[in-house]
Design a protein around this motif. Structure first.
Motif: not given
Length: 144
Positions: A11, A14-15, A17-19, A21-22, A37, A40, A44-45
């Motif tokens: 997790w 993934l977070c 990576a999500g940061l 992307v966001a 921006r 998200p 995600i944070s």
């Protein structure tokens, strides 16, 4: 348990990576002062903080739930599926009120308390989304 830490580690990755992307989210035109921006990034944070907390916590001993707990979970899944199925023709206020009543009863609420909270929640949430936030929600065949 080790599975908690494995889940939290995945997790966390993934977070992160999500940061990334966001952070790349942009808009061709400015429709808000801050742009698309921050939402998200904020969500995600928060998930990243929860993943770190899950990694650092002391694991609890796990015991399998009793049979009545599993029956309540199954009933909740069935009620949520029925909510999704009847959402459009019942309408948001009535479907949400019924969902709230049933889940309240599953968690031990009395019938009057579950009924009042279901009616209030269905109406207030519909008003908040439809009137205040301009998110169109169906009223259903009975009310619409």
């Amino acid at each position: 348990m080790m599975s908690d830490r494995i889940f939290a580690g995945i997790w966390l990755l993934l977070c992160i990576a999500g940061l990334f992307v966001a952070w790349q989210i942009t808009s061709e035109y400015s429709y808000e002062p801050v742009g698309p921006r921050p939402f998200p990034l904020g969500i995600i944070s928060l998930m990243l903080v929860c993943a770190v907390a899950l990694l650092l916590r002391h694991p609890d001993t796990i015991s399998w739930p009793r049979r009545h707990v599993l029956q309540k979970l199954l009933a909740m899944v069935i009620v949520l599926l029925m909510y999704a199925w009847g959402f459009e023709w019942l309408g948001f206020p009535i479907a949400t009120a019924i969902l709230t009543v049933v889940i309240g009863m599953l968690f031990g609420a009395t019938i009057p308390a579950a009924g009042i909270s279901g009616a209030v929640l269905g109406i207030l949430l519909w008003y908040a989304f439809d009137r205040l936030l301009d998110v169109t929600l169906p009223l259903g065949t009975l009310l619409g």
